[in-house]
Motif scaffolding. Sequence first.
Motif, PDB file in Angstrom:
ATOM      1  N   GLN A  29      53.614 -44.631  98.404  1.00 59.85           N
ATOM      2  CA  GLN A  29      54.241 -45.959  98.398  1.00 59.85           C
ATOM      3  C   GLN A  29      53.184 -46.965  98.839  1.00 59.85           C
TER       4      GLN A  29
ATOM      5  N   ARG B 113      49.644 -51.518 102.985  1.00 60.27           N
ATOM      6  CA  ARG B 113      50.010 -50.302 103.701  1.00 60.27           C
ATOM      7  C   ARG B 113      50.330 -49.228 102.672  1.00 60.27           C
TER       8      ARG B 113
ATOM      9  N   ASP C 226      51.762 -45.392 102.164  1.00 61.54           N
ATOM     10  CA  ASP C 226      52.423 -44.207 102.724  1.00 61.54           C
ATOM     11  C   ASP C 226      52.342 -43.067 101.719  1.00 61.54           C
TER      12      ASP C 226
ATOM     13  N   GLU D 186      51.237 -38.838 100.654  1.00 66.41           N
ATOM     14  CA  GLU D 186      50.064 -37.969 100.760  1.00 66.41           C
ATOM     15  C   GLU D 186      49.188 -38.097  99.534  1.00 66.41           C
TER      16      GLU D 186
ATOM     17  N   ASN E 138      44.853 -39.593 102.917  1.00 69.66           N
ATOM     18  CA  ASN E 138      45.546 -40.774 103.442  1.00 69.66           C
ATOM     19  C   ASN E 138      45.985 -40.520 104.886  1.00 69.66           C
ATOM     20  N   SER E 139      45.047 -40.008 105.685  1.00 67.38           N
ATOM     21  CA  SER E 139      45.371 -39.728 107.075  1.00 67.38           C
ATOM     22  C   SER E 139      44.090 -39.797 107.883  1.00 67.38           C
TER      23      SER E 139
END
Lengths: 295, 302, 266
Positions: free
Chosen positions: C28, C76, C78, C80, C89-90
Amino acid sequence: MNAKKADKIATAIIYILVGIVVLILVALLGFILISGLPHVTWSFLTSPASAFSAGGGIGDQLFNSFYLLILTLIISFPISLGAGIYLAEYAKKNWLTDAIRITIEVLSSLPSVVVGLFGFLLFVVQFKLGFSIISGAIALTFFNLPLLTRNIENSLNGVSNLQREAGLSLGLSRWKTVTKVVVPAALPGILTGIILSAGRVFGEAAALIFTAGQSAPMLNYANWNPLSGDSPLNIFRPAETLAVHIWKINTEGIMPDASQVSAGASAVLVVAVLIFNLGARFAGNYIYRKITASK
Amino acid sequence: MDAVKTELMKKSKASRQDQRGKLISLFCIFLIMLVVLSILYMITSKGLATFFENKMSFTDFFTKKVWNPSAKPQPLVGALPMIVGSFGVTVLSAILAAPFAIATAVFMTDISGKRGQAILQPVIELLVGIPSVVYGFIGLTVVVPFTRAVFGGTGFGILSGTFVLFVMVLPTVTSMYVDSLKAVPRFYREASLALGATRWQTIYKVIIRASIPGLLTAIIFGMARAFGEALAVQMVIGNASILPQDLVSPASTLTSVLTTGIGNTVLGTLPNNALWSLALVLLLMSLVFNLLTRFIGKKGAF
Amino acid sequence: MVEKVNKEKSILTFPADREIALETKNVQVYYGDNHAMHDASLQFPRYSITALIGASGSGKSTYLRSLNRMNDGIARVDGEIMYRGLNINSNEVDIYQMRRRIGMVFQRPNPFAKSIHNNISFPLHEMGIKDKSKINEIVESSLKQAALWDEVKDDLGRSALSLSGGQQQRLCIARSLAMNPDILLMDEPASALDPISTYKLEMTLSDLKDQYTIIIVTHSMEQASRLSDYTAFLHMGKIVEFDTTKNVFTNPTMKLTEDYVSGNFG
């Protein structure tokens, strides 16, 4: 009164006002150059000032002005660069950034005499540096920082975001992207700003009379040991600059040729500012061409 | 495959660089903030000493007309003459400069076309850069004798100060106003002219009106420069700390008393503290000018 | 092989033995309150070209830019994004290392204001490669891969900004290739180029797919059908259909896709 007539009259008034302005400008520059340049000889530019008799020069003052200018730029450029990078590249839109911007604006709007008095209080008195080149250079730095920072920030903002994305997409850190890609691309604007600020610093007097002092001790130009008392490079000696010299001899000068000396010195100052202005334009264009053109 | 994976999970040189870089640049910012805060703090504490340590009256400072901090037994610190002098030269020079600045700026953007601007722009930039001592020197050798001959008196005084400051702030105000005139959209002009308005009607009713916030900002900016200007004024105003009775007798400003006085008083004594109080007034006024431009800037479109 | 999930979308998934270079799971993207990308779940098979098509504002560039986290600080993201078994993405993945593996070429050519040689050697140098002959070798091989070598080899000291738009874009590709990436993300790389430069660029890309996984955003359906093996059609922030390019253009499952590829689109 009909509109056509009003238009004619108003236009005429504007032309008259502009004419007066142009006349003042021309008279001003003409007066400085015509009354001053005849006194500007090689010996005037190189010999030391004389306190009581005619025929003194401005050699030491000229040296002091340049020396102070260089020191000021050496101190203020890295700080402004860092601050400009922060504002252009890292600052987020929040209250802290607003506070930073307001603070910098406050510094830029402070009268230079206030900045000079602060320098006097802190460096000359508190830190016991006395009237010295280093006190003067730091006071001038305070006065120079906000302008240079804003200029660097604007120049960095003028660099296309595409350049930043290019660097980041190659896995370069933002810091490297900024220092190795964005800053070089912004160099024409940054250089222009530095030279223009140099012109301002060069002519500044109010911030200096209580920091760098109003006396020019005898200098021995053969002595380049920065720690020795009569060395021109000694940063702990008092140093009257050209601008301060003009003020000084006009308020308390007793040499018979005070007005000739000030006329000559004024002409030198104005020519220096002119050179700085032209130099800024030229250097900016030159670097820009060098970056974009084929070798 | 695994080597790549561990490399991906290891903190890279670049990310350490980035933290360091952010720290360095933030440090520079804090250095500047520190400078500003120390200036505000030191000048304020020094300036207030007159009232708290030397117990001088706050109201007397702003209302009394006699400035003699070294008088005995009762020192007199009435700063009114300097405050009047400073505001006098500032307001008068702004009033004098405004019409000339407006005319020149309008001439550059809407009347002369490209050529007039190509000539005037660099000249104005040069004049902004001319050091104030040079203006002071010219004031001393040209303006003061001129004032003496035409208006009488000694020539030293508020009028000479006004003339010198007028020439000093004119280029600043003009170049700032030119910028805000340039920001007035082209279609304002075209729309007005297309409706059959004359050039003057367009300038007066559309362009100047649209750029009033910019004009005010430019004038206040010029006033701030005039108020804080020290040496050029000090050289022509005569430096008498008495309430000016007319425009052609010697007077003084906050800055002129400061520049002549600081070197002749002993730090920590009342005569010296009183001077720092003047510096504090100067500082506060520059903050007020700053606030004013900020306030107008928020409201204005151009 | 095609699994028709529901009426909203039709997404192709791959058998377990097909090597996947990059996969997104329920990605997202939000610009402030604006939910710009919904539930993007796609697999990008290795050594293939995948095209992302869709109208302006469909979210294709937004999605692409999320894949190597170029949206950091802008939007932003959200969900994976799996690469080599890691969710990039972490925080467990170093963003700079990752971007060397997943390179990007932008819509408008953006060479550095440096010489042709330095455009490629400077990032290598920053990466820690100091050996001059090694650097020269990479400069040459990457320029050859990007089909630019013959045009510039005589004057590598020339400013990159003096090159034509098409040459600049191929230089940018060479610059990305020099980092030895796995995946190349391309955001409408030909949109600022003339037809001849576009043709050269496309030739270059088809040669590259033997060694790289390429994901390309394009507004030209011809380009997508000429170039890509797989195509995803995006509409208003959603992936509507993902399939082999052939299927998407000749036999689309979804009505929206059919309208778009046949030109009956608002």
